[in-house]
Each structure stands twice: as C-alpha cells, then as structure tokens.
Write a protein that holds these residues in place. Structure first.
Motif, PDB file in Angstrom:
ATOM      1  N   CYS A   1       6.108   0.169  10.789  1.00 55.91           N
ATOM      2  CA  CYS A   1       6.462   1.472  11.345  1.00 55.91           C
ATOM      3  C   CYS A   1       6.786   2.407  10.199  1.00 55.91           C
ATOM      4  CB  CYS A   1       7.637   1.372  12.313  1.00 55.91           C
ATOM      5  SG  CYS A   1       9.174   0.793  11.563  1.00 55.91           S
ATOM      6  N   GLY A   2       6.764   3.692  10.476  1.00 55.26           N
ATOM      7  CA  GLY A   2       7.058   4.675   9.444  1.00 55.26           C
ATOM      8  C   GLY A   2       7.143   6.069  10.033  1.00 55.26           C
ATOM      9  N   ALA A   3       7.523   7.026   9.196  1.00 53.17           N
ATOM     10  CA  ALA A   3       7.660   8.404   9.671  1.00 53.17           C
ATOM     11  C   ALA A   3       7.597   9.366   8.495  1.00 53.17           C
ATOM     12  CB  ALA A   3       8.970   8.582  10.441  1.00 53.17           C
ATOM     13  N   ASP A   4       7.193  10.602   8.786  1.00 55.05           N
ATOM     14  CA  ASP A   4       7.276  11.733   7.863  1.00 55.05           C
ATOM     15  C   ASP A   4       8.284  12.713   8.440  1.00 55.05           C
ATOM     16  OD1 ASP A   4       5.172  10.551   6.494  1.00 55.05           O
ATOM     17  OD2 ASP A   4       3.660  11.759   7.528  1.00 55.05           O
ATOM     18  N   ILE A   5       9.180  13.196   7.604  1.00 55.86           N
ATOM     19  CA  ILE A   5      10.197  14.148   8.037  1.00 55.86           C
ATOM     20  C   ILE A   5      10.042  15.430   7.224  1.00 55.86           C
ATOM     21  CG2 ILE A   5      12.663  14.596   8.297  1.00 55.86           C
ATOM     22  CD1 ILE A   5      13.058  11.555   8.430  1.00 55.86           C
ATOM     23  N   LYS A   6       9.867  16.545   7.914  1.00 50.60           N
ATOM     24  CA  LYS A   6       9.675  17.835   7.258  1.00 50.60           C
ATOM     25  C   LYS A   6      10.951  18.281   6.570  1.00 50.60           C
ATOM     26  CE  LYS A   6       8.015  22.518   8.349  1.00 50.60           C
ATOM     27  NZ  LYS A   6       7.544  23.399   9.444  1.00 50.60           N
ATOM     28  N   LEU A   7      10.814  18.760   5.326  1.00 51.70           N
ATOM     29  CA  LEU A   7      11.975  19.202   4.553  1.00 51.70           C
ATOM     30  C   LEU A   7      11.994  20.730   4.435  1.00 51.70           C
ATOM     31  CD1 LEU A   7      12.019  16.449   1.767  1.00 51.70           C
ATOM     32  CD2 LEU A   7      13.358  16.555   3.872  1.00 51.70           C
ATOM     33  N   PHE A   8      11.686  21.268   3.284  1.00 51.43           N
ATOM     34  CA  PHE A   8      11.844  22.696   3.034  1.00 51.43           C
ATOM     35  C   PHE A   8      10.776  23.155   2.053  1.00 51.43           C
ATOM     36  CE2 PHE A   8      14.743  19.986   0.642  1.00 51.43           C
ATOM     37  CZ  PHE A   8      14.259  20.170  -0.646  1.00 51.43           C
ATOM     38  N   PRO A   9      10.487  24.472   1.996  1.00 47.27           N
ATOM     39  CA  PRO A   9       9.515  24.993   1.018  1.00 47.27           C
ATOM     40  C   PRO A   9      10.096  24.953  -0.390  1.00 47.27           C
ATOM     41  CG  PRO A   9       9.813  26.500   2.870  1.00 47.27           C
ATOM     42  CD  PRO A   9      10.919  25.497   2.946  1.00 47.27           C
TER      43      PRO A   9
ATOM     44  N   GLU B   1      -4.453   8.808  -0.762  1.00 40.89           N
ATOM     45  CA  GLU B   1      -3.989   7.511  -0.283  1.00 40.89           C
ATOM     46  C   GLU B   1      -5.115   6.693   0.345  1.00 40.89           C
ATOM     47  OE1 GLU B   1      -0.831   8.626   2.349  1.00 40.89           O
ATOM     48  OE2 GLU B   1       0.690   8.439   0.781  1.00 40.89           O
ATOM     49  N   GLY B   2      -6.174   7.364   0.799  1.00 43.09           N
ATOM     50  CA  GLY B   2      -7.270   6.643   1.421  1.00 43.09           C
ATOM     51  C   GLY B   2      -8.226   5.988   0.449  1.00 43.09           C
ATOM     52  N   THR B   3      -8.115   6.291  -0.845  1.00 48.80           N
ATOM     53  CA  THR B   3      -9.073   5.778  -1.821  1.00 48.80           C
ATOM     54  C   THR B   3      -9.084   4.262  -1.876  1.00 48.80           C
ATOM     55  OG1 THR B   3      -8.856   7.793  -3.150  1.00 48.80           O
ATOM     56  CG2 THR B   3      -9.746   5.849  -4.245  1.00 48.80           C
ATOM     57  N   ALA B   4      -7.902   3.628  -1.803  1.00 48.63           N
ATOM     58  CA  ALA B   4      -7.840   2.172  -1.860  1.00 48.63           C
ATOM     59  C   ALA B   4      -8.370   1.519  -0.594  1.00 48.63           C
ATOM     60  CB  ALA B   4      -6.404   1.714  -2.119  1.00 48.63           C
ATOM     61  N   SER B   5      -8.460   2.277   0.503  1.00 48.85           N
ATOM     62  CA  SER B   5      -8.950   1.736   1.765  1.00 48.85           C
ATOM     63  C   SER B   5     -10.438   1.962   1.961  1.00 48.85           C
ATOM     64  CB  SER B   5      -8.183   2.361   2.942  1.00 48.85           C
ATOM     65  OG  SER B   5      -6.799   2.090   2.863  1.00 48.85           O
ATOM     66  N   ASN B   6     -10.968   3.056   1.419  1.00 48.78           N
ATOM     67  CA  ASN B   6     -12.376   3.386   1.604  1.00 48.78           C
ATOM     68  C   ASN B   6     -12.836   4.203   0.405  1.00 48.78           C
ATOM     69  OD1 ASN B   6     -14.916   4.371   2.440  1.00 48.78           O
ATOM     70  ND2 ASN B   6     -14.290   4.332   4.575  1.00 48.78           N
ATOM     71  N   ALA B   7     -13.870   3.720  -0.275  1.00 54.33           N
ATOM     72  CA  ALA B   7     -14.345   4.392  -1.488  1.00 54.33           C
ATOM     73  C   ALA B   7     -14.927   5.772  -1.212  1.00 54.33           C
ATOM     74  CB  ALA B   7     -15.392   3.516  -2.186  1.00 54.33           C
ATOM     75  N   SER B   8     -15.195   6.099   0.052  1.00 54.93           N
ATOM     76  CA  SER B   8     -15.728   7.424   0.377  1.00 54.93           C
ATOM     77  C   SER B   8     -14.642   8.463   0.586  1.00 54.93           C
ATOM     78  CB  SER B   8     -16.598   7.339   1.636  1.00 54.93           C
ATOM     79  OG  SER B   8     -15.806   7.074   2.786  1.00 54.93           O
TER      80      SER B   8
ATOM     81  N   ALA C   1       0.835  -1.193   0.000  1.00 56.94           N
ATOM     82  CA  ALA C   1       0.000   0.000   0.000  1.00 56.94           C
ATOM     83  C   ALA C   1       0.869   1.242   0.000  1.00 56.94           C
ATOM     84  CB  ALA C   1      -0.917  -0.020   1.231  1.00 56.94           C
ATOM     85  N   PRO C   2       0.265   2.445  -0.184  1.00 55.03           N
ATOM     86  CA  PRO C   2       1.027   3.690  -0.069  1.00 55.03           C
ATOM     87  C   PRO C   2       1.744   3.792   1.278  1.00 55.03           C
ATOM     88  CG  PRO C   2      -1.104   4.117  -1.063  1.00 55.03           C
ATOM     89  CD  PRO C   2      -1.115   2.683  -0.628  1.00 55.03           C
ATOM     90  N   ILE C   3       2.724   4.672   1.342  1.00 58.25           N
ATOM     91  CA  ILE C   3       3.647   4.723   2.468  1.00 58.25           C
ATOM     92  C   ILE C   3       2.944   4.945   3.799  1.00 58.25           C
ATOM     93  CG2 ILE C   3       5.664   5.902   3.411  1.00 58.25           C
ATOM     94  CD1 ILE C   3       6.192   4.240   0.890  1.00 58.25           C
ATOM     95  N   ARG C   4       2.078   5.942   3.880  1.00 60.95           N
ATOM     96  CA  ARG C   4       1.431   6.204   5.166  1.00 60.95           C
ATOM     97  C   ARG C   4       0.517   5.058   5.571  1.00 60.95           C
ATOM     98  NH1 ARG C   4      -2.565  11.206   7.031  1.00 60.95           N
ATOM     99  NH2 ARG C   4      -2.265  10.896   9.280  1.00 60.95           N
ATOM    100  N   VAL C   5      -0.190   4.491   4.600  1.00 61.76           N
ATOM    101  CA  VAL C   5      -1.087   3.366   4.892  1.00 61.76           C
ATOM    102  C   VAL C   5      -0.290   2.171   5.395  1.00 61.76           C
ATOM    103  CG1 VAL C   5      -2.838   1.841   3.947  1.00 61.76           C
ATOM    104  CG2 VAL C   5      -2.713   4.214   3.168  1.00 61.76           C
ATOM    105  N   THR C   6       0.884   1.928   4.808  1.00 67.17           N
ATOM    106  CA  THR C   6       1.729   0.831   5.272  1.00 67.17           C
ATOM    107  C   THR C   6       2.190   1.070   6.702  1.00 67.17           C
ATOM    108  OG1 THR C   6       2.497   0.329   3.025  1.00 67.17           O
ATOM    109  CG2 THR C   6       3.872  -0.433   4.850  1.00 67.17           C
ATOM    110  N   GLY C   7       2.633   2.288   6.998  1.00 67.16           N
ATOM    111  CA  GLY C   7       3.074   2.592   8.355  1.00 67.16           C
ATOM    112  C   GLY C   7       1.974   2.423   9.380  1.00 67.16           C
ATOM    113  N   LEU C   8       0.718   2.624   8.968  1.00 67.60           N
ATOM    114  CA  LEU C   8      -0.424   2.458   9.854  1.00 67.60           C
ATOM    115  C   LEU C   8      -1.009   1.052   9.762  1.00 67.60           C
ATOM    116  CD1 LEU C   8      -2.227   5.900   9.410  1.00 67.60           C
ATOM    117  CD2 LEU C   8      -1.055   5.063  11.454  1.00 67.60           C
ATOM    118  N   ALA C   9      -0.240   0.099   9.260  1.00 66.39           N
ATOM    119  CA  ALA C   9      -0.630  -1.313   9.207  1.00 66.39           C
ATOM    120  C   ALA C   9      -1.892  -1.550   8.390  1.00 66.39           C
ATOM    121  CB  ALA C   9      -0.800  -1.884  10.618  1.00 66.39           C
ATOM    122  N   GLY C  10      -2.212  -0.620   7.483  1.00 60.55           N
ATOM    123  CA  GLY C  10      -3.390  -0.772   6.642  1.00 60.55           C
ATOM    124  C   GLY C  10      -4.689  -0.391   7.313  1.00 60.55           C
ATOM    125  N   ALA C  11      -4.658   0.022   8.587  1.00 59.04           N
ATOM    126  CA  ALA C  11      -5.883   0.348   9.332  1.00 59.04           C
ATOM    127  C   ALA C  11      -6.337   1.766   9.001  1.00 59.04           C
ATOM    128  CB  ALA C  11      -5.634   0.185  10.824  1.00 59.04           C
TER     129      ALA C  11
END
Length: 473
Positions: free
Chosen positions: A430-438, A53-60, A34-44
C-alpha cells in the motif's frame, strides 16, 4: 536482491559442502525492491510505464508522454529511500521453514534509488540506479563482518510512434554485486565482486482515448565472472579461494519477461492524445519561413534592378527593414507558442480527477544452472537455487480518495521461492501521495507543487517501508 543468512541446525538432508569452483551465485530479487510508487502498486507497472520510475519496469517508458507533459522538451527526476527487512525475523530469500530455524544475522538495510529522464519530442532517454546495502554478519574484535552491496542500473532510449500511441525501447541492464569484509579492528577487503550487462527491450501500446494499456518487456540474462582481490589463492587441486570462501565460477542474474495490462475507470482519461508543440506550431512556423523566402527573392530582384551606385545604400535599407519585420515575426511566433501552451495546460487542468486505475502483470524469471543463493555461498554449501522458471503475478488499484490532496494505492503480489522445496508467499502493498505546497527552490526550477510519498510491503517474515518526494500533478 537481498539474501537471508541464517544459522541453521544440522540435518541429515543438509546440502553437501562446496569443494570446487563449479557453481554460480544467482543474483535474484524475490521481494519487490523498487521506487515508492512502483512498490505501492505491487510492481505491476509494466503497462502503466509513466515517468522515470517506469524505466526499471518497461524499457519503453522514457518515450511515454505523461498528460501533464506540455512542452517539446521535458524531464523527470526521482529519488527515494526505503528500508527492506527493517524488522527482526526477515526472510528475504523466502526459505520458509528453513529460514526460521536460526537467528537472523543480517542488519543495517538500506535501499536508495535515483533516476533522470529527458524527453525530446517522441524520443526519450533515461538512466536509473538502485543501490542496496546491508550487513551479512556483524564484525567483532577478531573477525571482520561481511557486507553486501548490489547495484542495478538501467540505461535506456525509447521512441514514441504514431502520436505516442506505441512506444518501443532498447537499453542495457547493468548489474554489480560486491561482498566485502569490513571491521573496526581488522582490515577489510573485497572477497568477490561482479559487474555485468545485458540488453533489454520493451513495448507499450496505449491507443488515444482508450481506457486501457498493454505493455511488455524482456531482459536478457546477465552473467560475469567474479573478481576477487589479489589475495585470492589457488590450492593444489586448482580450487580458487578468497579467505575461507571457495569462489564461484560466475555470478548470474536470470532472464526476465513481463507482460502487463492497465485499465482505468472513471471520467479521467487514461490515454489522452499527446499534442506535440512542434506540430501545433508548424502552420505559423511554415508561414513565417515561406514569407521570409519570398521576401528574400524580392530583395534579390530589387538589388539586381538597382543602379550600381545605389546598391550599397539599398542593401542597408533592406537589411534594416528585414530585421524589423523578423523581430515582429519572432514576437508573433512566441505569442502563438505561449497561447498554445496555455491551451494545452487548460486542457489538462479541465479534466476531471475522479478515476480508479487497475494494473496487473505477470513476471517470468528464467532458471540458472548449478546456482546457489548468497546465503549458501556464505555457508559454503551447494543448496540448489533457481533451477526452474518462476512466475510472479501482481495486481494493484490506485485512486484519489481526497480530491486533489491525497492519492492512495493498494496491491498484492505472490512471491515464488527459488528453492526446490520452497513455497510461494503473498505480499500486501500500500502507499499514498500527499500534496504539500508550491516551492521553486529559490528560482532554480519552475513553480512546482510538491508531494511526499510512502509505501509499505508486508509479507510473512518480511517488511519493507520507504518514503520519497516529487512533484504533485
């Protein structure tokens, strides 16, 4: 879905060899791809369901307005790449002890996901596509190798009702699978391919101000007959073959149903009310429209009362005055729109960032009759697969350990085995987002602060890792 191909030692209870086309290949994905954030959240992700990224998890999901969505029209894009089974000894289809009795032959794994979402007020539309490719067997100078390509796409439209508190979605789940012969020294060809589609529906309930969400989605089974190349043959018994492989009657992906909940602790709101810009601007728009209608009636009355020889000059004067007034009104509306936009942005920026997001879901996968996995197809043995409904529980937590810099997540899910004698195995993600730059891409997009994301999925006999990039919020 990715299937392990193992060279197994012969046993007395080995499944019978295939002799007819009276079976199906089940296209089932056990490990989470699955997409990165979804994988880090174990697909839940069914009850959270934000972003493309939520489209594959919930059609709404396309109708769900995120807290930082401040305009009537908005969009979201996503892209990611991961390498499931990147290390030797992977057992993709969770064969368990049988999966460890030989030498793994698959290699060169690749997973790429792309998505685009457009939102117009309460209406949202999204298209996502997940491509997986890997080699089943290596090519030699005399024999071509086998490569499997799969593609799962979702084409979905959704609408948010009651101020975006309830979202309902409807769309298509499109599945494509292809097994090809490839080689440097021998010609390649497609042995079998499949393209099918089926409807999916989703719903999400997120009451304004509440710290919880409830989501559900249902996907109908996808089924299609295989398409071989013209080189397929049919023997005297009517059995259709492609090279040495007896082709299946069809390829199927079973039905899926998922229920999920999300709960957020901390001062940051989970479900802030979405402020519709058109509704906020409506008083000013309505006042301007009413004033223009009133002036139009007054102008008509003046022209009707004017002498005929003065009407043309009066029309020109009225038009010039009306044009000047309308320019002032347009500037007033634009200024009010900018003021309200700044107000919405300040409202979002002033929310505290501290939170602990907890998500959980249960995925039910339906049975398939007379089906085998891809590994059994390659072995040409009728080993039962996917005969019963399987249940996959998922749970994860997300927080921001470094304020406005790093967002982390950890989760777990229990992957059932689709083999009759198989055992479930536990995954840690597990996963993480790291802030970069504008960066505004040289003026092509608005000023955006970017992030880099990664996710890892660890389980017995399986490893997956991936990276992605997106906007930081």
């Amino acid at each position: 879905m990715v299937q392990a191909l193992l060279t197994r030692t012969a046993r007395a209870d080995d499944p019978a060899p295939m002799t007819r086309n009276d079976y199906s290949i089940e296209f089932y994905q056990g490990p989470l791809i699955a997409p990165i954030r979804v994988t880090g959240l174990a697909g839940a992700y069914t009850a959270y369901a934000e972003g493309v990224e939520g489209t594959a998890s919930n059609a709404s999901a396309p109708a769900v307005r995120e807290p930082f969505s401040h305009k009537w029209f908005d969009y979201d894009i996503s892209a990611g790449i991961s390498f499931p089974g990147a290390f030797a000894g992977s057992d993709f289809d969770n064969r368990g002890r049988r999966g460890n009795t030989g030498t793994t032959q698959f290699s060169d794994f690749l997973y790429v996901n792309l998505g685009l979402q457009l939102q117009f007020g309460g209406l949202g539309m999204a298209v996502t596509s997940d491509l997986q490719q890997f080699k089943l067997t290596p090519a030699t100078e005399t024999d071509p190798g086998l490569t499997l390509q799969t593609n799962r796409s979702h084409i979905v439209a959704a609408y948010g009702f009651w101020g975006n508190q309830v979202s309902l979605g409807l769309g298509l789940r499109v599945v494509a699978l292809q097994i090809s012969q490839t080689g440097q020294f021998v010609p390649g060809r497609t042995l079998v391919s499949m393209l099918g589609a089926a409807p999916e529906v989703g719903a999400l309930y997120k009451p304004d101000g509440a710290p919880f969400r409830v989501g559900a989605t249902l996907r109908a089974p996808v089924s299609a007959g295989p398409r071989g190349e013209s080189a397929t043959t049919r023997d005297n018994d009517g059995v259709e073959r492609a090279d040495k492989f007896i082709l299946p009657a069809k390829i199927v992906q079973p039905w899926e149903a998922e229920l999920g909940v999300a709960l957020q602790a901390g001062p940051r709101p989970l479900n802030p009310a979405w402020l519709n810009p058109h509704e906020q601007e409506a008083p000013v728009r309505d006042a301007i429209a009413e004033a223009r209608t009133r002036r139009e009636r007054e102008h008509e009355a003046k022209l009707a009362a004017a002498p005929p020889n003065r009407r043309r000059e009066l029309e020109r004067t009225i038009a010039e005055q009306e044009d000047a007034v309308r320019r002032i009104e347009d500037m007033r509306l634009e200024a009010e729109s900018e003021r309200l936009l700044a107000q919405r942005r300040a409202r979002y920026a002033n929310w505290p960032r501290e939170k602990i997001l907890m998500v959980a879901s249960v995925l039910f996968t339906g049975p398939s009759d007379d089906s085998v996995d891809v590994g059994s197809f390659l072995d040409q043995k009728k080993e039962p697969f996917g005969r019963n409904v399987t249940v996959m529980p998922r749970f994860a937590i997300e927080a921001e350990p470094v304020h406005d810099r790093v967002r982390g997540r950890i989760g777990a899910y229990l992957e059932p085995s689709r083999f009759p004698e198989g055992n479930a195995r536990q995954h840690l993600t597990c996963g993480a987002d790291i802030k970069l730059f504008p960066f505004d891409a040289w003026g092509l997009i608005g000023a955006t602060t970017w992030r880099i994301s990664f996710a890892v999925d660890l389980a017995p006999r399986y490893t997956n890792w991936g990276v992605g990039i997106g906007a930081w919020h």
